[in-house]
Design a protein around this motif. Structure first.
Motif, PDB file in Angstrom:
ATOM      1  N   ILE A  20      35.814  39.127  36.379  1.00 17.95           N
ATOM      2  CA  ILE A  20      35.861  40.439  37.049  1.00 17.95           C
ATOM      3  C   ILE A  20      35.627  41.542  36.018  1.00 17.95           C
ATOM      4  O   ILE A  20      34.799  42.438  36.210  1.00 17.95           O
ATOM      5  CB  ILE A  20      37.215  40.624  37.769  1.00 17.95           C
ATOM      6  CG1 ILE A  20      37.363  39.616  38.910  1.00 17.95           C
ATOM      7  CG2 ILE A  20      37.366  42.057  38.278  1.00 17.95           C
ATOM      8  CD1 ILE A  20      38.771  39.464  39.435  1.00 17.95           C
ATOM      9  N   TYR A  28      32.439  34.289  39.060  1.00 21.07           N
ATOM     10  CA  TYR A  28      33.308  34.692  40.188  1.00 21.07           C
ATOM     11  C   TYR A  28      32.945  33.875  41.435  1.00 21.07           C
ATOM     12  O   TYR A  28      33.824  33.332  42.111  1.00 21.07           O
ATOM     13  CB  TYR A  28      33.152  36.194  40.449  1.00 21.07           C
ATOM     14  CG  TYR A  28      34.171  36.746  41.410  1.00 21.07           C
ATOM     15  CD1 TYR A  28      35.476  37.022  41.003  1.00 21.07           C
ATOM     16  CD2 TYR A  28      33.842  36.988  42.748  1.00 21.07           C
ATOM     17  CE1 TYR A  28      36.419  37.525  41.881  1.00 21.07           C
ATOM     18  CE2 TYR A  28      34.783  37.496  43.638  1.00 21.07           C
ATOM     19  CZ  TYR A  28      36.069  37.763  43.193  1.00 21.07           C
ATOM     20  OH  TYR A  28      37.003  38.259  44.070  1.00 21.07           O
ATOM     21  N   GLU A  40      43.250  44.553  48.809  1.00 25.44           N
ATOM     22  CA  GLU A  40      43.262  45.222  47.503  1.00 25.44           C
ATOM     23  C   GLU A  40      43.079  46.716  47.727  1.00 25.44           C
ATOM     24  O   GLU A  40      42.533  47.148  48.757  1.00 25.44           O
ATOM     25  CB  GLU A  40      42.198  44.651  46.565  1.00 25.44           C
ATOM     26  CG  GLU A  40      40.767  44.809  47.012  1.00 25.44           C
ATOM     27  CD  GLU A  40      39.771  44.279  45.981  1.00 25.44           C
ATOM     28  OE1 GLU A  40      40.154  44.064  44.815  1.00 25.44           O
ATOM     29  OE2 GLU A  40      38.592  44.105  46.338  1.00 25.44           O
ATOM     30  N   HIS A  54      33.203  42.319  47.285  1.00 22.12           N
ATOM     31  CA  HIS A  54      33.481  42.214  45.846  1.00 22.12           C
ATOM     32  C   HIS A  54      32.191  42.317  45.027  1.00 22.12           C
ATOM     33  O   HIS A  54      32.177  42.876  43.940  1.00 22.12           O
ATOM     34  CB  HIS A  54      34.216  40.904  45.551  1.00 22.12           C
ATOM     35  CG  HIS A  54      35.427  40.732  46.431  1.00 22.12           C
ATOM     36  ND1 HIS A  54      36.521  41.551  46.328  1.00 22.12           N
ATOM     37  CD2 HIS A  54      35.670  39.880  47.456  1.00 22.12           C
ATOM     38  CE1 HIS A  54      37.415  41.189  47.247  1.00 22.12           C
ATOM     39  NE2 HIS A  54      36.919  40.184  47.942  1.00 22.12           N
ATOM     40  N   ARG A  89      49.512  42.028  36.491  1.00 20.36           N
ATOM     41  CA  ARG A  89      48.254  42.080  35.724  1.00 20.36           C
ATOM     42  C   ARG A  89      48.223  43.380  34.931  1.00 20.36           C
ATOM     43  O   ARG A  89      48.337  44.464  35.492  1.00 20.36           O
ATOM     44  CB  ARG A  89      47.073  42.015  36.672  1.00 20.36           C
ATOM     45  CG  ARG A  89      45.713  42.172  36.001  1.00 20.36           C
ATOM     46  CD  ARG A  89      44.649  41.823  37.024  1.00 20.36           C
ATOM     47  NE  ARG A  89      43.364  42.366  36.738  1.00 20.36           N
ATOM     48  CZ  ARG A  89      42.348  42.334  37.600  1.00 20.36           C
ATOM     49  NH1 ARG A  89      42.528  41.796  38.797  1.00 20.36           N
ATOM     50  NH2 ARG A  89      41.181  42.852  37.294  1.00 20.36           N
ATOM     51  N   ARG A 109      47.619  35.372  43.926  1.00 24.14           N
ATOM     52  CA  ARG A 109      46.336  34.699  44.148  1.00 24.14           C
ATOM     53  C   ARG A 109      46.604  33.279  44.631  1.00 24.14           C
ATOM     54  O   ARG A 109      47.407  32.551  44.048  1.00 24.14           O
ATOM     55  CB  ARG A 109      45.483  34.705  42.886  1.00 24.14           C
ATOM     56  CG  ARG A 109      44.976  36.108  42.553  1.00 24.14           C
ATOM     57  CD  ARG A 109      43.899  36.135  41.529  1.00 24.14           C
ATOM     58  NE  ARG A 109      43.532  37.511  41.208  1.00 24.14           N
ATOM     59  CZ  ARG A 109      42.473  38.160  41.687  1.00 24.14           C
ATOM     60  NH1 ARG A 109      41.665  37.558  42.534  1.00 24.14           N
ATOM     61  NH2 ARG A 109      42.217  39.415  41.342  1.00 24.14           N
ATOM     62  N   PHE A 123      43.709  36.644  47.897  1.00 23.35           N
ATOM     63  CA  PHE A 123      44.530  37.381  46.930  1.00 23.35           C
ATOM     64  C   PHE A 123      45.025  38.691  47.535  1.00 23.35           C
ATOM     65  O   PHE A 123      44.477  39.192  48.532  1.00 23.35           O
ATOM     66  CB  PHE A 123      43.776  37.623  45.611  1.00 23.35           C
ATOM     67  CG  PHE A 123      42.666  38.659  45.671  1.00 23.35           C
ATOM     68  CD1 PHE A 123      42.898  39.993  45.400  1.00 23.35           C
ATOM     69  CD2 PHE A 123      41.370  38.275  45.970  1.00 23.35           C
ATOM     70  CE1 PHE A 123      41.870  40.925  45.427  1.00 23.35           C
ATOM     71  CE2 PHE A 123      40.336  39.197  45.986  1.00 23.35           C
ATOM     72  CZ  PHE A 123      40.586  40.535  45.715  1.00 23.35           C
ATOM     73  N   ARG A 125      46.467  42.426  45.941  1.00 22.44           N
ATOM     74  CA  ARG A 125      46.772  43.234  44.759  1.00 22.44           C
ATOM     75  C   ARG A 125      47.360  44.572  45.190  1.00 22.44           C
ATOM     76  O   ARG A 125      46.839  45.244  46.063  1.00 22.44           O
ATOM     77  CB  ARG A 125      45.525  43.493  43.903  1.00 22.44           C
ATOM     78  CG  ARG A 125      45.860  44.359  42.689  1.00 22.44           C
ATOM     79  CD  ARG A 125      44.785  44.452  41.612  1.00 22.44           C
ATOM     80  NE  ARG A 125      43.549  44.945  42.150  1.00 22.44           N
ATOM     81  CZ  ARG A 125      42.475  44.231  42.369  1.00 22.44           C
ATOM     82  NH1 ARG A 125      42.461  42.936  42.101  1.00 22.44           N
ATOM     83  NH2 ARG A 125      41.395  44.763  42.870  1.00 22.44           N
TER      84      ARG A 125
HETATM   85  N1  GLY Z   1      38.250  42.612  43.257  1.00 15.57           N
HETATM   86  C1  GLY Z   1      38.001  41.252  43.048  1.00 15.57           C
HETATM   87  C2  GLY Z   1      39.220  40.467  42.704  1.00 15.57           C
HETATM   88  O1  GLY Z   1      40.228  41.042  42.283  1.00 15.57           O
HETATM   89  O2  GLY Z   1      39.198  39.257  42.861  1.00 15.57           O
END
Ligand code: GLY
Length: 134
Positions: A20, A28, A40, A54, A89, A109, A123, A125
């Motif tokens: 990323i 990825y 996210e 993404h 993170r 995740r 995931f 965030r």
């Molecule tokens: N924005 C992509 C990820 O965090 O996987």
């Protein structure tokens, strides 16, 4: 739970974070299931499905300059062929003016073992407040 499995998952997760930060779309894509779901901050509360959302950020080329993503206090919970990886993170990078900047987020995740290998399937965030932002 096998220690090796935990270590493998943490290595895979770190590889994902590096991909990323570096804008490495091939890696990825290799690690993510095409039906990946995500919450996210960039999606403004919407649940994102698939990889196209993404991909937009990877096309911007990843983080410029020196950067580092660290999983702090990671935890791996194995539930059969599913693993839940949680951590804070911590991102370190350099601002446009050359100053070091840090940002943090809570990440969950989910990985699923299919066809003998682990795939990233979901995931979530949540950004942590920046110091001095309240
Ligand atoms: N924005 C992509 C990820 O965090 O996987």
């Amino acid at each position: 739970m096998g220690t090796n499995t935990t270590e493998d998952l943490l290595r895979l997760n770190q590889r994902l974070l590096v991909s990323i930060a570096e804008g490495d779309w091939a890696t990825y894509q290799e690690l993510c299931d095409p039906t990946l779901t995500a919450f996210e901050p960039e999606a403004l509360g919407q649940r994102v499905e698939g990889l196209e959302f993404h991909h937009f950020y990877f096309l911007l080329g990843g983080r410029a300059g020196k950067h580092q993503s660290t999983m702090c206090n990671p935890h791996v919970r194995l539930i059969g062929d599913v693993a839940v990886v949680t951590y804070i993170r911590l991102n370190q990078s350099v601002s446009a003016t050359g100053d070091p900047v840090s940002s943090g987020s809570q990440e969950t995740r989910i990985w699923q073992k299919k066809e003998g290998r682990w795939w990233h399937v979901h995931f979530h965030r949540t950004a942590l407040p920046q110091p001095g932002s309240d």
